[in-house]
Scaffold this motif. Structure first.
Motif, mmCIF file in Angstrom:
data_model
loop_
_atom_site.group_PDB
_atom_site.id
_atom_site.type_symbol
_atom_site.label_atom_id
_atom_site.label_comp_id
_atom_site.label_asym_id
_atom_site.label_seq_id
_atom_site.Cartn_x
_atom_site.Cartn_y
_atom_site.Cartn_z
ATOM 1 N N GLY A 1 -18.548 6.631 11.998
ATOM 2 C CA GLY A 1 -17.267 7.139 12.271
ATOM 3 C C GLY A 1 -16.262 6.444 11.365
ATOM 4 O O GLY A 1 -16.647 5.480 10.752
ATOM 5 N N LEU A 2 -15.222 7.151 10.970
ATOM 6 C CA LEU A 2 -14.266 6.556 10.066
ATOM 7 C C LEU A 2 -12.962 6.668 10.602
ATOM 8 O O LEU A 2 -12.379 7.556 11.379
ATOM 9 C CB LEU A 2 -14.066 7.469 8.893
ATOM 10 N N VAL A 3 -11.997 5.402 10.618
ATOM 11 C CA VAL A 3 -10.860 5.128 11.039
ATOM 12 C C VAL A 3 -9.916 5.082 9.951
ATOM 13 O O VAL A 3 -10.199 4.250 9.328
ATOM 14 C CB VAL A 3 -10.424 4.240 12.074
ATOM 15 N N VAL A 4 -8.798 5.858 9.560
ATOM 16 C CA VAL A 4 -7.869 5.491 8.426
ATOM 17 C C VAL A 4 -6.547 5.244 8.978
ATOM 18 O O VAL A 4 -5.860 6.178 9.511
ATOM 19 C CB VAL A 4 -7.874 6.966 7.387
ATOM 20 N N GLU A 5 -5.882 4.007 8.666
ATOM 21 C CA GLU A 5 -4.557 3.909 8.888
ATOM 22 C C GLU A 5 -3.625 4.055 7.778
ATOM 23 O O GLU A 5 -3.863 3.243 6.818
ATOM 24 C CB GLU A 5 -4.563 2.527 9.811
ATOM 25 N N LEU A 6 -2.812 5.350 7.855
ATOM 26 C CA LEU A 6 -1.978 5.306 6.583
ATOM 27 C C LEU A 6 -0.947 4.262 6.666
ATOM 28 O O LEU A 6 -0.416 3.983 7.558
ATOM 29 C CB LEU A 6 -1.424 6.900 6.806
ATOM 30 N N THR A 7 -0.728 3.836 5.184
ATOM 31 C CA THR A 7 0.561 3.068 5.369
ATOM 32 C C THR A 7 1.284 3.159 3.795
ATOM 33 O O THR A 7 0.968 4.362 3.224
ATOM 34 C CB THR A 7 0.297 1.493 5.218
ATOM 35 N N ASP A 8 1.816 2.354 3.426
ATOM 36 C CA ASP A 8 2.882 2.640 1.987
ATOM 37 C C ASP A 8 2.818 0.864 1.460
ATOM 38 O O ASP A 8 3.359 0.030 1.953
ATOM 39 C CB ASP A 8 4.194 2.708 2.381
ATOM 40 N N GLY A 9 1.579 1.128 0.392
ATOM 41 C CA GLY A 9 1.557 -0.159 -0.338
ATOM 42 C C GLY A 9 0.592 -0.854 -0.080
ATOM 43 O O GLY A 9 -0.334 -0.539 0.906
ATOM 44 N N THR A 10 -0.232 -1.284 -1.232
ATOM 45 C CA THR A 10 -1.550 -1.973 -1.169
ATOM 46 C C THR A 10 -1.247 -3.412 -0.450
ATOM 47 O O THR A 10 -0.256 -3.781 -0.410
ATOM 48 C CB THR A 10 -2.239 -2.251 -2.496
ATOM 49 N N GLU A 11 -2.396 -3.740 -0.161
ATOM 50 C CA GLU A 11 -2.188 -5.252 0.428
ATOM 51 C C GLU A 11 -1.560 -6.114 -0.337
ATOM 52 O O GLU A 11 -0.912 -6.968 -0.005
ATOM 53 C CB GLU A 11 -3.705 -5.389 1.177
ATOM 54 N N GLU A 12 -2.276 -6.105 -1.747
ATOM 55 C CA GLU A 12 -1.819 -7.024 -2.610
ATOM 56 C C GLU A 12 -0.244 -6.688 -2.951
ATOM 57 O O GLU A 12 0.653 -8.024 -3.190
ATOM 58 C CB GLU A 12 -2.320 -6.697 -3.995
ATOM 59 N N TYR A 13 0.257 -5.607 -2.908
ATOM 60 C CA TYR A 13 1.599 -5.386 -3.178
ATOM 61 C C TYR A 13 2.489 -5.588 -2.063
ATOM 62 O O TYR A 13 3.865 -6.231 -2.317
ATOM 63 C CB TYR A 13 1.721 -3.817 -3.647
ATOM 64 N N ASN A 14 2.074 -5.685 -0.868
ATOM 65 C CA ASN A 14 2.921 -6.185 0.249
ATOM 66 C C ASN A 14 2.620 -7.756 0.797
ATOM 67 O O ASN A 14 3.127 -7.961 1.741
ATOM 68 C CB ASN A 14 2.391 -5.170 1.530
ATOM 69 N N ALA A 15 1.944 -8.166 -0.215
ATOM 70 C CA ALA A 15 1.679 -9.661 0.280
ATOM 71 C C ALA A 15 3.183 -10.317 0.002
ATOM 72 O O ALA A 15 3.249 -11.535 0.484
ATOM 73 C CB ALA A 15 0.676 -10.333 -0.852
ATOM 74 N N LYS A 16 3.999 -10.001 -0.733
ATOM 75 C CA LYS A 16 5.408 -10.397 -0.794
ATOM 76 C C LYS A 16 6.247 -9.440 -0.523
ATOM 77 O O LYS A 16 6.102 -8.155 -0.071
ATOM 78 C CB LYS A 16 5.603 -10.807 -2.181
ATOM 79 N N TYR A 17 7.690 -9.892 0.003
ATOM 80 C CA TYR A 17 8.574 -9.019 0.620
ATOM 81 C C TYR A 17 8.978 -7.619 -0.302
ATOM 82 O O TYR A 17 9.136 -8.053 -1.427
ATOM 83 C CB TYR A 17 9.845 -9.892 1.124
ATOM 84 N N ARG A 18 9.002 -6.726 0.064
ATOM 85 C CA ARG A 18 9.427 -5.474 -0.399
ATOM 86 C C ARG A 18 10.871 -5.490 -0.682
ATOM 87 O O ARG A 18 11.638 -4.784 0.082
ATOM 88 C CB ARG A 18 8.631 -4.075 0.148
ATOM 89 N N GLU A 19 11.224 -5.999 -1.940
ATOM 90 C CA GLU A 19 12.754 -5.982 -2.045
ATOM 91 C C GLU A 19 13.450 -4.659 -2.132
ATOM 92 O O GLU A 19 12.960 -3.583 -2.853
ATOM 93 C CB GLU A 19 13.029 -6.728 -3.597
ATOM 94 N N GLY A 20 14.451 -4.372 -1.518
ATOM 95 C CA GLY A 20 14.946 -3.273 -1.377
ATOM 96 C C GLY A 20 14.750 -2.358 -0.115
ATOM 97 O O GLY A 20 15.440 -1.139 0.144
ATOM 98 N N THR A 21 13.938 -2.770 0.558
ATOM 99 C CA THR A 21 13.455 -2.020 1.919
ATOM 100 C C THR A 21 14.360 -2.787 2.993
ATOM 101 O O THR A 21 15.324 -3.485 2.794
ATOM 102 C CB THR A 21 11.698 -2.097 2.054
ATOM 103 N N THR A 22 13.882 -2.827 4.070
ATOM 104 C CA THR A 22 14.363 -3.682 5.093
ATOM 105 C C THR A 22 13.420 -4.318 5.848
ATOM 106 O O THR A 22 12.029 -3.851 5.903
ATOM 107 C CB THR A 22 15.207 -2.720 6.230
ATOM 108 N N LEU A 23 13.782 -5.296 6.881
ATOM 109 C CA LEU A 23 12.601 -6.216 7.246
ATOM 110 C C LEU A 23 11.341 -5.429 8.134
ATOM 111 O O LEU A 23 10.320 -5.565 8.102
ATOM 112 C CB LEU A 23 13.168 -7.354 8.114
ATOM 113 N N ALA A 24 12.171 -4.604 9.002
ATOM 114 C CA ALA A 24 11.332 -3.726 10.092
ATOM 115 C C ALA A 24 10.444 -2.973 9.221
ATOM 116 O O ALA A 24 9.331 -2.697 9.472
ATOM 117 C CB ALA A 24 12.244 -2.941 10.875
ATOM 118 N N PHE A 25 10.812 -2.221 8.179
ATOM 119 C CA PHE A 25 10.011 -1.400 7.471
ATOM 120 C C PHE A 25 8.851 -2.160 6.914
ATOM 121 O O PHE A 25 7.439 -1.815 6.905
ATOM 122 C CB PHE A 25 10.867 -0.621 6.308
ATOM 123 N N TYR A 26 9.054 -3.396 6.233
ATOM 124 C CA TYR A 26 8.314 -4.017 5.627
ATOM 125 C C TYR A 26 7.218 -4.516 6.793
ATOM 126 O O TYR A 26 5.908 -4.607 6.360
ATOM 127 C CB TYR A 26 8.932 -5.277 4.966
#
Length: 305
Positions: free
Chosen positions: A151-176
């Motif tokens: 079986g396969l489970v896929v959790e969709l997100t926005d951003g790779t783990e590397e990219y999201n390792a630091k705060y996404r400037e310009g977004t908001t805390l809850a989104f991040y």
């Protein structure tokens, strides 16, 4: 790679539009029977307020030669998700692929607003949509994915783990926080399902030319390059079909377990499975963002698609 999912049963939660819709279409095209769930159906509209419906997604699956059924479900309501699981169990006795694309929180995004200025109600709503709904969905539907190995489970997100390792400037805390949570979901689900032969991953599209994104730029898929005047880095964008093709290829891979617990992206999988976008290119969106856009370099997709 021959993408053949004949006889498989898939469920795309939040499959109303965008990446989730395209994934449902490509899973169906490859032969899987697809349950498409979401809140926007017929006369019912979610807070997103767009016209796309789960029935519209089913029509696209059928147009691609696949089979699908629309089931209106609010994945924040445990009773509704429990009923969905019972229906899938009664009709098929298992799930082979579960794609959790539940979101709908973009209307609550207050760009560049620190947490003390951003609406608390909006922040909490994003957390509910992006974390609570995913947890509820996993609780009721994962047991069906574990019925058979592979079986396969896929959790969709926005951003790779590397990219999201630091705060996404310009977004908001809850989104991040919400989008980063998908990485933890993948690691946790991979650990908890490993003994059942299940693969759990997080997955992010690149800069996707979704229905909403095209509308935001005032363009269509036919003339999308007109948006480059306003946003030159949109040159790296990819179609929803590209996203769907890469996830379908992953689902058909008998060796997909090697990715369990990781966050994958469309450009990465396109290289592995030799998947092209509709124009024959292979956009590598997140590598482009790191190496070109975030470095302040002029927009140029050469070598990235």
């Amino acid at each position: 790679m021959n993408v053949d999912l004949t006889g498989k049963v898939a469920l795309v939660a939040g499959g109303t539009r965008g990446a989730s819709r395209a994934i449902a279409v490509e899973l169906g095209r490859a032969g899987a029977h697809v349950y498409v769930t979401g809140r926007t159906s017929g006369e019912h509209r979610s807070e997103v307020g767009r016209s796309e419906t789960i029935e519209g997604t089913v029509e696209l699956v059928e147009r691609a030669g696949g089979s699908a059924v629309a089931v209106r479900v609010d994945h924040l309501d445990p009773d509704q998700v429990r009923s969905l699981a019972e229906r899938v169990d009664a009709e098929h006795g298992r799930l082979d692929v579960l794609v959790d694309g539940i979101w709908g929180g973009d209307t609550h995004l207050g760009w560049e607003q620190p947490v003390w200025e951003h609406s608390l109600d909006a922040s909490l709503r994003m957390v509910r949509l992006g974390i609570d709904a995913h947890l509820i969905t996993s609780h009721f539907l994962l047991p069906l994915v574990l019925r058979e190995p592979g079986g396969l489970v896929v959790e969709l997100t926005d951003g790779t783990e590397e990219y999201n390792a630091k705060y996404r400037e310009g977004t908001t805390l809850a989104f991040y926080v919400v989008k980063s949570a998908a990485h933890a979901f993948a690691r946790g689900e991979a650990a908890e399902t490993a003994e059942h032969g299940c693969t759990a991953v997080a997955f992010t599209p690149g800069w996707i030319r979704s229905e909403a994104m095209l509308d935001e730029f005032g363009v269509t898929e036919q003339n999308w390059r007109d948006a480059l005047t306003a946003q030159p880095h949109f040159c790296i964008s990819e179609t929803p079909a590209f996203v769907g093709r890469t996830v379908a290829a992953l689902a058909a891979d008998p060796e997909k377990k090697r990715f369990s617990g990781q966050t994958l992206n469309s450009g990465q999988l396109a290289k592995i499975y030799e998947v092209d976008d509709v124009d024959g290119s292979r956009p590598d969106g997140w590598r482009y963002m790191r190496e070109v856009a975030d470095q302040g370099k002029p927009a140029d997709p050469t070598g990235y698609r």
